[in-house]
Design an enzyme around this catalytic site. Structure first.
Site, PDB file in Angstrom:
ATOM      1  N   ASP A 143      45.207 -23.906  22.234  1.00  0.00           N
ATOM      2  CA  ASP A 143      44.987 -24.133  20.549  1.00  0.00           C
ATOM      3  C   ASP A 143      46.686 -23.929  19.964  1.00  0.00           C
ATOM      4  O   ASP A 143      46.960 -23.191  20.746  1.00  0.00           O
ATOM      5  CB  ASP A 143      44.308 -22.370  19.728  1.00  0.00           C
ATOM      6  CG  ASP A 143      44.178 -22.289  18.619  1.00  0.00           C
ATOM      7  OD1 ASP A 143      44.069 -24.093  18.521  1.00  0.00           O
ATOM      8  OD2 ASP A 143      43.425 -21.708  18.333  1.00  0.00           O
ATOM      9  N   MET A 149      46.013 -17.414  25.335  1.00  0.00           N
ATOM     10  CA  MET A 149      45.016 -17.927  26.210  1.00  0.00           C
ATOM     11  C   MET A 149      45.019 -19.315  25.517  1.00  0.00           C
ATOM     12  O   MET A 149      44.497 -19.529  24.166  1.00  0.00           O
ATOM     13  CB  MET A 149      43.805 -17.588  26.749  1.00  0.00           C
ATOM     14  CG  MET A 149      43.695 -16.552  27.884  1.00  0.00           C
ATOM     15  SD  MET A 149      42.001 -15.558  27.428  1.00  0.00           S
ATOM     16  CE  MET A 149      41.033 -17.109  27.675  1.00  0.00           C
ATOM     17  N   HIS A 157      43.498 -15.289  16.766  1.00  0.00           N
ATOM     18  CA  HIS A 157      41.665 -14.464  17.376  1.00  0.00           C
ATOM     19  C   HIS A 157      41.636 -13.788  17.918  1.00  0.00           C
ATOM     20  O   HIS A 157      42.015 -12.915  18.315  1.00  0.00           O
ATOM     21  CB  HIS A 157      42.221 -15.644  19.197  1.00  0.00           C
ATOM     22  CG  HIS A 157      42.613 -17.011  19.472  1.00  0.00           C
ATOM     23  ND1 HIS A 157      42.691 -17.644  20.072  1.00  0.00           N
ATOM     24  CD2 HIS A 157      42.565 -17.789  18.002  1.00  0.00           C
ATOM     25  CE1 HIS A 157      43.158 -18.734  19.460  1.00  0.00           C
ATOM     26  NE2 HIS A 157      43.435 -19.391  18.979  1.00  0.00           N
ATOM     27  N   SER A 162      47.527 -15.434  20.908  1.00  0.00           N
ATOM     28  CA  SER A 162      45.738 -14.610  20.637  1.00  0.00           C
ATOM     29  C   SER A 162      46.079 -13.635  21.290  1.00  0.00           C
ATOM     30  O   SER A 162      46.651 -13.028  21.285  1.00  0.00           O
ATOM     31  CB  SER A 162      45.032 -15.889  21.423  1.00  0.00           C
ATOM     32  OG  SER A 162      43.562 -15.580  22.046  1.00  0.00           O
ATOM     33  N   THR A 163      45.615 -13.898  22.602  1.00  0.00           N
ATOM     34  CA  THR A 163      45.725 -12.724  23.453  1.00  0.00           C
ATOM     35  C   THR A 163      47.129 -12.094  23.936  1.00  0.00           C
ATOM     36  O   THR A 163      47.675 -12.743  24.772  1.00  0.00           O
ATOM     37  CB  THR A 163      45.525 -12.802  25.460  1.00  0.00           C
ATOM     38  OG1 THR A 163      44.065 -13.767  25.017  1.00  0.00           O
ATOM     39  CG2 THR A 163      45.681 -11.697  26.279  1.00  0.00           C
TER      40      THR A 163
END
Length: 378
Positions: free
Chosen positions: A305, A302, A208, A181-182
C-alpha cells in the site's frame, strides 16, 4: 525451510485452542508450546526458543504488557537472553477503548504488532477464520517468510534501486502525507515529536488501524508531539501544523474547495490493498488537489500500500521519502516503493524527520533529469 516456531500465551483455554489449531493447520508454522500468563511465558522462553510469541493482554499474575517489558528486558542479561529479548511479539487485543489503550501501551513497551480478537462472529469456525486471516500473514512477515498477497501482504521485495530520472522540475511541497502499517505506531511516535510546531504545511496520515484504536492513537500522538494531532473528521479545513489521522474503517482523502482552500474528506469506498483506511487513495487525492506539490513519506509496514500513490506523487513533480530496511519492523510498504524506483531517499527512521524539514524548507531541490541518491542503508 524449517517451520516457524510459535509460543501461544493466553489465559483462556478456548482462545489457546483456537489459535493453536489455526496455526498448526499451516505447514509453515509449528506451535512449540503454550503459557497461561506472562510469568509462565517468560519462564518458558529459554526452553522453547520460539521464533515468535502471540501474547494476550489481560492475564493473571503477569499481564501481557508486563510480559513484553520482561522479555525485552532480557537483553540486559547478555548471552542467550539478548537473542530471546528480540523475539517478535504479536498482541491479542479486544476492539474496545480499554483494549486499544492497552495495545498501544504494549507497542510502546516493545511489542511488534497486534491482532484483534474475534467478536460477535457467531461460531468457532468464523472465529478461526478471523484469526487465520489476521494472524498468519503477520507471523510470516515478522519472521521474514513469504506471505500471500491475498492476505494483505506481499512477498519480500528486492533491494531499493535509484529513483527514476525526473522529466520535469520538482515542486516544493505544500502538503505532507504519510503512510504506515506494521511497526507504524512506534515509528510515528518517533517521527512526529521530532517535527516543529510551526511546520509550514498540513499533514495527513493513513495508518492501518481499526476503529477505536485510531482515536486513542491520535490522542497519544497529540500528547507526544508539538504538532496538533487529531482523528480526522469530514470537512475540516487543512491548516499548517495540524496532523489528520485517518479514522479506522474510513479512507481519508483531500478535497479541493477552490479559493476556499483544502479540507478533509472521509469515505467508506472499497478497501484498497485489502485496507481501509489505505495509503494509496490519500496519496492520489493529495496529488490531484495540490497539483503534485506533495511530500509523501512511507514508513514500516506489510504489503505494498502506498507504492502506486508514490508513483503518482513522483510523476507529478512531488517528492517521496521512505524508511530503510534496517530500521523497519517489516520492509514491505517502503520496500515496494523503493524497489519500484519511486523513492527519492531511503533513510533510517532517525533521519526521516530531518528529511521532512529539509524538503519542506526547499533546501533539497530536485533538479530536472536527476534523482537524489538513495542512501541511509545500514
Amino acid at each position: 525451510m524449517n517451520p516457524i516456531k510459535v509460543m501461544v500465551v493466553d489465559d483462556s483455554v478456548v482462545v489457546r485452542k483456537i489459535v493453536t489449531d489455526v496455526l498448526s493447520a499451516d505447514p509453515g508454522i509449528e506451535v512449540v508450546g503454550t503459557a497461561v500468563n506472562g510469568r509462565a511465558a517468560v519462564s518458558k522462553l529459554s526452553q522453547l526458543e520460539p521464533d515468535l510469541v502471540t501474547m494476550d493482554i489481560e492475564m493473571p499474575e503477569m499481564n501481557g504488557i508486563e510480559a513484553v517489558r520482561a522479555i525485552r528486558g532480557l537483553a540486559g542479561g547478555g548471552g542467550a537472553g539478548r537473542g530471546l529479548s528480540r523475539v517478535p511479539i504479536i498482541m491479542f487485543s479486544t476492539l474496545t477503548e480499554r483494549g486499544a489503550t492497552a495495545t498501544l501501551d504494549a507497542l510502546s513497551a516493545g511489542a511488534n504488532d497486534y491482532v484483534t480478537k474475534p467478536a460477535n462472529v457467531g461460531s468457532v469456525a468464523q472465529s478461526m477464520e478471523s484469526v487465520r486471516e489476521q494472524l498468519i500473514p503477520k507471523i510470516k512477515a515478522l519472521t521474514g517468510r513469504p506471505v500471500a498477497t491475498s492476505a494483505r501482504a506481499a512477498a519480500p521485495v528486492p533491494p531499493p534501486r535509484p529513483a527514476a530520472p525526473r522529466t520535469g522540475p520538482g515542486k516544493k511541497p505544500a502538503v505532507l502525507v504519510i503512510g504506515s502499517s506494521t511497526g507504524g505506531p512506534e515509528a510515528l511516535a518517533r517521527v512526529l515529536p521530532a517535527l516543529p510546531a510551526n511546520l509550514p504545511v498540513p499533514v495527513l496520515l493513513a495508518q492501518h488501524m481499526p476503529p477505536v484504536f485510531t482515536r486513542q492513537f491520535a490522542q497519544r500522538l497529540d500528547r507526544l508531539s508539538p504538532l496538533r494531532v487529531v482523528e480526522a473528521v469530514d470537512g475540516v479545513p487543512l491548516a499548517p501544523g495540524t496532523v489528520h489521522l485517518a479514522p479506522g474503517d474510513h479512507h481519508l482523502v483531500v478535497r479541493a474547495n477552490g479559493r476556499a482552500g483544502f479540507s478533509t474528506s472521509l469515505n467508506q469506498g472499497p478497501p484498497e490493498n485489502f485496507c481501509r483506511p489505505a495509503v494509496d487513495p490519500l496519496f492520489r487525492s493529495a496529488v490531484a488537489a495540490y497539483d503534485g506539490a506533495v511530500l509523501g513519506v512511507v514508513l514500516t509496514g506489510m504489503g505494498a500500500d502506498g507504492r502506486n500513490g508514490c508513483g503518482e506523487i513522483r510523476n507529478a513533480g512531488g517528492t517521496v521519502v521512505v524508511q530503510d530496511q534496517a530500521t523497519s519492523v517489516v520492509w514491505g510498504m517502503p520496500g515496494a516503493v523503493a524497489q519500484a524506483g519511486y523513492a527519492d531517499e531511503v533513510l533510517p527512521l532517525e533521519r526521516i524527520a530531518e528529511a521532512i524539514q529539509r524538503h519542506l524548507s526547499g533546501t533539497a531541490p530536485l533538479r530536472p533529469g536527476t534523482a537524489m541518491a538513495v542512501g541511509g542503508r545500514r
